[in-house]
Write an enzyme that holds these catalytic residues in place. Structure first.
Site, short mmCIF file in Angstrom:
data_model
loop_
_atom_site.label_atom_id
_atom_site.label_comp_id
_atom_site.label_asym_id
_atom_site.label_seq_id
_atom_site.Cartn_x
_atom_site.Cartn_y
_atom_site.Cartn_z
N HIS A 96 -9.68 1.02 4.98
CA HIS A 96 -8.41 1.26 5.68
C HIS A 96 -8.66 2.22 6.85
O HIS A 96 -9.48 3.14 6.75
CB HIS A 96 -7.38 1.86 4.71
N GLY A 151 2.39 2.50 10.87
CA GLY A 151 3.32 3.61 10.73
C GLY A 151 4.02 4.01 12.02
O GLY A 151 4.63 5.06 12.10
N ASN A 175 0.87 -1.18 0.00
CA ASN A 175 0.00 0.00 0.00
C ASN A 175 0.91 1.23 0.00
O ASN A 175 1.46 1.59 1.03
CB ASN A 175 -0.90 -0.02 1.25
N SER A 207 3.45 -1.97 10.43
CA SER A 207 4.91 -1.99 10.62
C SER A 207 5.56 -3.33 10.25
O SER A 207 6.52 -3.76 10.89
CB SER A 207 5.27 -1.58 12.05
N LYS A 236 0.09 4.20 -0.30
CA LYS A 236 -0.60 5.37 0.26
C LYS A 236 -0.39 6.58 -0.67
O LYS A 236 -0.28 6.39 -1.88
CB LYS A 236 -0.15 5.61 1.70
N GLU A 239 -5.37 -4.85 10.63
CA GLU A 239 -4.38 -3.80 10.81
C GLU A 239 -4.68 -3.06 12.11
O GLU A 239 -5.51 -2.13 12.13
CB GLU A 239 -4.44 -2.81 9.64
N GLU A 259 -7.08 4.68 7.90
CA GLU A 259 -6.89 6.10 7.56
C GLU A 259 -8.16 6.66 6.90
O GLU A 259 -8.51 7.81 7.11
CB GLU A 259 -5.66 6.26 6.65
P1 13P Z 1 2.89 0.54 7.82
O1 13P Z 1 3.45 -0.72 7.22
O2 13P Z 1 3.60 1.78 7.37
O3 13P Z 1 2.75 0.43 9.30
O4 13P Z 1 1.40 0.71 7.23
C1 13P Z 1 0.54 -0.35 7.30
C2 13P Z 1 -0.64 -0.03 6.50
O5 13P Z 1 -1.41 0.86 6.84
C3 13P Z 1 -0.86 -0.77 5.26
O6 13P Z 1 -2.13 -0.55 4.74
#
Ligand code: 13P
Length: 254
Positions: free
Chosen positions: A94, A172, A9, A211, A11, A166, A96
């Protein structure tokens, strides 16, 4: 070891130049393997760029889809548009999007339904916040997130879907759920789904995200109910992403 999914992803990151370098690095190392599915999810504007540059061993996903079919929805991208350009997967729900763009369970259910109507495989994200984990609500949060989608749509749709667990506190932050913590939730996801359909409950791929990196991926993917990873930050570094892919490869070849 069953099939593993390694999903990037990206992003809201990258540009034409950096994307080209990244996909070339991944192209070089990812081989055709019936037991490993590598999926790259770039921002909408770069879907066609990556579709052109990627090898046939790699699949493409979008990071979101409109909850509407078409029409007066300025700024949105529909499922049929994604199908039209030959996107295979779409990330839905997601954290976010849940937090920043008000994607409620009701909206997510509509997106999930429309993904299926347009032959896109949804990667449905669920996960608890830090406060919810600290107050012992992890399993009830997961349960209500899954149940609301199953009950607003149909369990049968999950036969062609992927779930990604997740935990919000691990996204992150550099703090990963331990393989045991993730496995516990993944097992519970299967238990929740078992009530609706035992075949789907046992066969649906459940990915872990939060992560994931080159160093921790193998331990996570070794767990019986973790069928791969949804990778954010580490997927922006070609070598690191390849390391994660190679961890999956070594487990598949064991
Ligand atoms: P990270 O791997 O940066 O923690 O992000 C995970 C994520 O949100 C994947 O969709």
């Amino acid at each position: 070891m069953e099939k593993l999914f390694i999903v990037a992803n990206w992003k809201m990151n990258g540009n034409k130049r950096s994307n080209e370098q990244l996909i070339n690095c991944i192209n070089d190392k990812v081989c055709e393997n019936a037991n490993i599915e590598v999926v790259i999810c770039p921002p909408f504007t770069y879907l066609t760029q990556i579709l052109k540059l990627k090898t046939s061993s790699i699949k493409i996903g979008a990071q979101n889809i409109s909850e509407n079919q078409n029409g007066a929805c300025t700024g949105e991208i529909s499922g049929s548009m994604l199908q039209d350009i030959k996107v295979d997967y779409v990330i839905i729900g997601h954290s976010e999007r849940r937090q920043m763009y008000n994607d409620t369970n009701a909206v997510i259910a509509q997106k999930f339904e429309l993904a299926h109507q347009n032959n896109l495989i949804p990667i449905l994200c669920i996960g608890e916040s830090l406060n919810e984990r600290k107050t012992g609500q992890t399993l009830s949060v997961i349960e209500s997130q899954i149940k609301s989608i199953i009950e607003t749509t149909r369990i049968e749709l999950f036969a062609k879907s992927i779930i990604a667990y997740e935990p919000v506190w691990a996204i992150g932050t550099g703090e990963t759920a331990s393989p045991e913590q993730a496995e516990e939730v993944h097992t519970n996801i299967r238990n929740i789904m078992e009530v609706y359909d035992s075949n789907i409950a046992s066969s649906i791929p459940i990915l872990y995200g939060g992560s994931v990196n080159g160093a921790n991926s193998k331990d996570l993917f070794t767990m019986g109910n973790i069928n791969g990873g949804l990778i954010g930050g580490a997927s922006l570094n070609g070598e690191e992403f390849v390391e994660i892919y190679q961890a999956a490869e070594s487990l598949i070849n064991e």
